[in-house]
Design a protein around this motif. Sequence first.
Motif, PDB file in Angstrom:
ATOM      1  N   GLY A  36     -10.465  19.960 -18.960  1.00  0.00           N
ATOM      2  CA  GLY A  36      -9.916  21.558 -18.099  1.00  0.00           C
ATOM      3  C   GLY A  36     -10.324  20.792 -17.103  1.00  0.00           C
ATOM      4  N   ALA A  37     -11.310  20.164 -16.467  1.00  0.00           N
ATOM      5  CA  ALA A  37     -11.500  19.588 -15.237  1.00  0.00           C
ATOM      6  C   ALA A  37     -10.830  18.803 -14.476  1.00  0.00           C
ATOM      7  N   ALA A  38     -10.346  17.996 -15.497  1.00  0.00           N
ATOM      8  CA  ALA A  38      -9.587  17.085 -14.173  1.00  0.00           C
ATOM      9  C   ALA A  38      -7.864  17.592 -14.532  1.00  0.00           C
ATOM     10  N   VAL A  62       5.244   2.807   1.265  1.00  0.00           N
ATOM     11  CA  VAL A  62       4.513   3.374  -0.011  1.00  0.00           C
ATOM     12  C   VAL A  62       3.208   2.254  -0.857  1.00  0.00           C
ATOM     13  N   GLU A  63       2.169   3.025  -0.821  1.00  0.00           N
ATOM     14  CA  GLU A  63       0.771   1.972  -1.621  1.00  0.00           C
ATOM     15  C   GLU A  63       0.537   2.931  -2.723  1.00  0.00           C
ATOM     16  N   ALA A  64       0.320   2.047  -4.039  1.00  0.00           N
ATOM     17  CA  ALA A  64      -0.566   2.797  -5.463  1.00  0.00           C
ATOM     18  C   ALA A  64      -1.396   3.465  -5.378  1.00  0.00           C
ATOM     19  N   ASP A  65      -1.478   4.683  -5.512  1.00  0.00           N
ATOM     20  CA  ASP A  65      -3.045   5.402  -5.827  1.00  0.00           C
ATOM     21  C   ASP A  65      -3.617   4.318  -6.619  1.00  0.00           C
ATOM     22  N   VAL A  66      -4.383   3.244  -6.796  1.00  0.00           N
ATOM     23  CA  VAL A  66      -4.905   2.557  -7.700  1.00  0.00           C
ATOM     24  C   VAL A  66      -6.159   3.602  -8.367  1.00  0.00           C
ATOM     25  N   PHE A  67      -6.765   4.124  -7.579  1.00  0.00           N
ATOM     26  CA  PHE A  67      -7.943   4.829  -7.996  1.00  0.00           C
ATOM     27  C   PHE A  67      -8.023   6.331  -9.368  1.00  0.00           C
ATOM     28  N   ALA A  68      -6.328   6.509  -8.712  1.00  0.00           N
ATOM     29  CA  ALA A  68      -6.253   8.038  -9.671  1.00  0.00           C
ATOM     30  C   ALA A  68      -5.977   7.714 -11.110  1.00  0.00           C
ATOM     31  N   VAL A  73      -7.204   6.615 -16.127  1.00  0.00           N
ATOM     32  CA  VAL A  73      -7.164   6.229 -17.633  1.00  0.00           C
ATOM     33  C   VAL A  73      -9.165   6.219 -18.708  1.00  0.00           C
ATOM     34  N   VAL A  74      -9.599   5.966 -17.547  1.00  0.00           N
ATOM     35  CA  VAL A  74     -11.307   6.708 -18.275  1.00  0.00           C
ATOM     36  C   VAL A  74     -10.978   7.758 -18.503  1.00  0.00           C
ATOM     37  N   LEU A  75     -10.802   8.494 -17.956  1.00  0.00           N
ATOM     38  CA  LEU A  75     -10.621  10.530 -18.529  1.00  0.00           C
ATOM     39  C   LEU A  75     -10.107  10.285 -20.359  1.00  0.00           C
ATOM     40  N   VAL A  76      -9.509   9.153 -20.365  1.00  0.00           N
ATOM     41  CA  VAL A  76      -7.942   9.003 -21.215  1.00  0.00           C
ATOM     42  C   VAL A  76      -9.222   8.427 -22.271  1.00  0.00           C
ATOM     43  N   VAL A  77     -10.055   7.698 -22.163  1.00  0.00           N
ATOM     44  CA  VAL A  77     -10.796   6.913 -23.025  1.00  0.00           C
ATOM     45  C   VAL A  77     -11.892   7.622 -23.575  1.00  0.00           C
ATOM     46  N   VAL A  79     -11.729  10.891 -23.314  1.00  0.00           N
ATOM     47  CA  VAL A  79     -11.572  11.787 -24.513  1.00  0.00           C
ATOM     48  C   VAL A  79     -11.493  11.730 -25.536  1.00  0.00           C
ATOM     49  N   ALA A  80     -11.083  10.913 -25.625  1.00  0.00           N
ATOM     50  CA  ALA A  80     -10.759   9.777 -26.580  1.00  0.00           C
ATOM     51  C   ALA A  80     -11.659   9.470 -27.841  1.00  0.00           C
ATOM     52  N   VAL A  81     -13.045   8.624 -26.845  1.00  0.00           N
ATOM     53  CA  VAL A  81     -14.402   8.914 -27.205  1.00  0.00           C
ATOM     54  C   VAL A  81     -14.610  10.313 -27.950  1.00  0.00           C
ATOM     55  N   LEU A  82     -14.878  11.099 -27.006  1.00  0.00           N
ATOM     56  CA  LEU A  82     -15.861  12.126 -27.069  1.00  0.00           C
ATOM     57  C   LEU A  82     -15.046  13.275 -28.623  1.00  0.00           C
ATOM     58  N   GLY A  83     -13.072  13.517 -28.920  1.00  0.00           N
ATOM     59  CA  GLY A  83     -12.887  13.280 -30.230  1.00  0.00           C
ATOM     60  C   GLY A  83     -13.465  12.978 -30.795  1.00  0.00           C
ATOM     61  N   ILE A  84     -13.583  11.592 -30.652  1.00  0.00           N
ATOM     62  CA  ILE A  84     -13.320  10.600 -32.646  1.00  0.00           C
ATOM     63  C   ILE A  84     -14.843  10.688 -32.969  1.00  0.00           C
TER      64      ILE A  84
END
Length: 90
Positions: A36-38, A62-68, A73-77, A79-84
């Motif tokens: 929700g925060a993300a 146009v430059e890619a937004d590497v930070f976003a 990626v960090v968020l998905v990992v 959430v996956a770890v917390l779910g497991i």
Amino acid sequence: MSWDRTLLALFVVAAMLLRWFPAVGLAALLPAGLCGAAALAIHLTQRRRYALQSTGIAAERVEADVFAVLWMVVLVVAVAVLGILAIWVL
């Protein structure tokens, strides 16, 4: 439009995690809150990101937004770890 789909997907994942609340208790709230925060952060920064992209397209640079992307990626990992952990530990 891809950030809109990401925002919607995060809300759906948060809702699915909240369905775990009766089974695992408070452990389901942390990853749901993170999603929700993300989603809220994406919503609040979306206008600036789109303005930068439209200016870049107009200037043909146009430059890619590497930070976003790395942040997602960090968020998905996370959430996956917390779910497991919520399933296995509790």
